[in-house]
Design an enzyme around this catalytic site. Structure first.
Site, PDB file in Angstrom:
ATOM      1  N   ASN A 102       4.031  -3.798  -0.373  1.00  0.00           N
ATOM      2  CA  ASN A 102       4.442  -3.846   1.042  1.00  0.00           C
ATOM      3  C   ASN A 102       3.794  -2.732   1.875  1.00  0.00           C
ATOM      4  O   ASN A 102       3.737  -2.821   3.098  1.00  0.00           O
ATOM      5  CB  ASN A 102       5.962  -3.728   1.155  1.00  0.00           C
ATOM      6  N   HIS A 341      10.179  -4.596  -6.600  1.00  0.00           N
ATOM      7  CA  HIS A 341       9.137  -3.558  -6.657  1.00  0.00           C
ATOM      8  C   HIS A 341       8.258  -3.519  -5.413  1.00  0.00           C
ATOM      9  O   HIS A 341       7.063  -3.223  -5.497  1.00  0.00           O
ATOM     10  CB  HIS A 341       8.276  -3.759  -7.919  1.00  0.00           C
ATOM     11  N   CYS A 342       8.854  -3.828  -4.254  1.00  0.00           N
ATOM     12  CA  CYS A 342       8.127  -3.805  -2.963  1.00  0.00           C
ATOM     13  C   CYS A 342       6.905  -4.704  -2.973  1.00  0.00           C
ATOM     14  O   CYS A 342       5.945  -4.454  -2.224  1.00  0.00           O
ATOM     15  CB  CYS A 342       7.689  -2.391  -2.578  1.00  0.00           C
ATOM     16  N   THR A 343       6.886  -5.723  -3.815  1.00  0.00           N
ATOM     17  CA  THR A 343       5.725  -6.601  -3.842  1.00  0.00           C
ATOM     18  C   THR A 343       6.125  -8.062  -4.059  1.00  0.00           C
ATOM     19  O   THR A 343       5.797  -8.671  -5.073  1.00  0.00           O
ATOM     20  CB  THR A 343       4.660  -6.102  -4.860  1.00  0.00           C
TER      21      THR A 343
END
Ligand code: PLP
Length: 386
Positions: A102, A341-343
């Site tokens: 992100n 995991h911000c993805t």
């Protein structure tokens, strides 16, 4: 906490840090905690020398000719924002991938909304591999930037940055690389790889403290600063100074953190990137092979035989990833990270957007016993679910 923790969350931030990092930070606080570049007394000069030392060590590590082309930042995200917001103008087009964190995706989406920048996401396969032909075909006449991660923080896939670098260079497009998962563990040569902008954390593979990171900016590339303000230089001018690094480093820096980062980079150089890599590779292979043998485990990303970083994401039948991470922590003293995991883009590639996953990420200070502790715990939990 009265029992030793098995820390397997090094992809988020590395822990523990080498003793020299802590000593360098304590030394700074105790002996020269003055404001660098903002005074000519001995303490301020010494603080300034530490920043330069860190820049020099980083420049050597990444094959940067001029240490002043290294901008010190708070973290990778800060560096990515300086690069993305500083470069893109209305009407520009950016090529990126579907394995980005992100910290690339969100600034790009903000630029789409605020400046009318166009963004193309080149689709990665289930293991996070990106097709070079598709990447090249995505480039248009108005493409200003190719922005890619060096390694997926979910799947561990390593993108062939050296190969990718030849494409934008031939087409007059700039290359931004997110080295959050590779700085200090893979060789990075900004000249040989044709990298124009390299964003990296100080607090992961470079062993520095949290609150540190950096951005390399190619000498012929001019960015609009993200922050304007005091630099201790050219104070009479209302304009941000043109000279680097001041142009991109307004405000008092994190001198204590950077003192730790300089010590962390020296530690990496002493151990060598190669030795760190070999150790992490061996631990990763052991973990993947061990988990592969547990019934009900699904491993994400490329297999252990492919080039990858020390990131092992997995699912276990019968458990929600958040529950699994909780049990590993509470019952076995093992720290891993569950969720997205911000993805979310990479989860979409892997088909795990509906569930998330558990990510175990070994680091240089882990041992085979740590890896075996996780494998044994997962075996026990797998048996309990049957
Ligand atoms: C691939 C990738 N990019 C960017 C980031 C953000 O890094 P930082 O926390 O240093 O801002 C991370 C952090 O995990 C990451 O894995």
């Amino acid at each position: 906490m009265d029992r030793p923790v098995v820390y397997l969350d090094n992809a988020a931030t590395s822990w523990p840090k080498p003793p020299a990092v802590m000593e360098a930070m304590a030394d700074c606080l105790l002996h020269y905690g003055a404001n660098p570049g903002r005074g000519s007394h001995e303490m301020a000069l010494r603080a300034g020398r530490v920043l330069l030392e860190a820049r020099k060590a980083l420049a050597e590590l990444f094959h940067v000719s001029n240490p002043n082309d290294i901008i010190l930042t708070m973290n990778t995200t800060h560096a990515l924002n300086i690069a993305i917001q500083g470069l893109l103008r209305p009407g520009d087009h950016v090529v990126t991938t579907t394995v980005e964190h992100n910290s690339i995706r969100r600034p790009l989406e903000a630029m789409r909304r605020l400046r009318g920048v166009e963004v193309t996401y080149v689709r990665a396969d289930e293991a996070g591999r990106v097709d070079m032909r598709a990447l090249e075909e995505a480039i248009r006449p108005n493409t200003r930037l190719v922005a890619v991660t060096h390694s997926s923080n979910l799947l561990g896939t390593v993108l062939p940055v050296g190969e990718i670098g030849t494409i934008p260079r031939r087409r007059g497009v700039r290359l931004l690389v997110d080295a959050a998962q590779t700085a200090g563990v893979l060789d990075i040569d900004v000249q040989a790889m044709n990298i124009d902008l390299l964003a990296f954390p100080g607090h992961k593979g470079l062993m520095g403290p949290q609150g540190t990171g950096g951005l390399y900016i190619h000498p012929d590339l001019e960015l609009e600063p993200l922050l304007y303000g005091g630099t201790g230089s050219r104070s009479e001018s209302p304009e941000q100074p043109a000279a680097r690094p001041d142009r991109y480093e307004a405000g008092t820096p994190n001198t204590v953190g950077v003192a730790g980062l300089a010590a962390g980079v020296r530690f990496v150089q002493e151990q060598t990137v190669r030795a760190i890599r070999e150790k992490e590779d061996a631990l990763t292979r052991r973990l993947m092979e061990g988990l592969r043998s547990v019934p009900g485990v699904r491993l994400l990303g490329p297999g252990p035989e492919e080039e990858r970083t020390a990131i092992v994401s997995f699912l276990l039948d019968g458990y929600d990833p958040a529950e699994l991470a909780f049990l590993l922590d509470q019952h076995f003293g093992i720290a891993v990270r569950a969720g997205f995991h911000c993805t979310p883009l990479a989860h979409e590639c892997a088909g795990t957007l509906g569930t998330g996953a558990v990510r175990a990420s070994p680091g240089y200070f882990n041992t085979e016993a740590d890896i075996d502790a996780l494998i044994d715990a997962v075996k026990e939990l797998a048996a309990a679910a049957r």
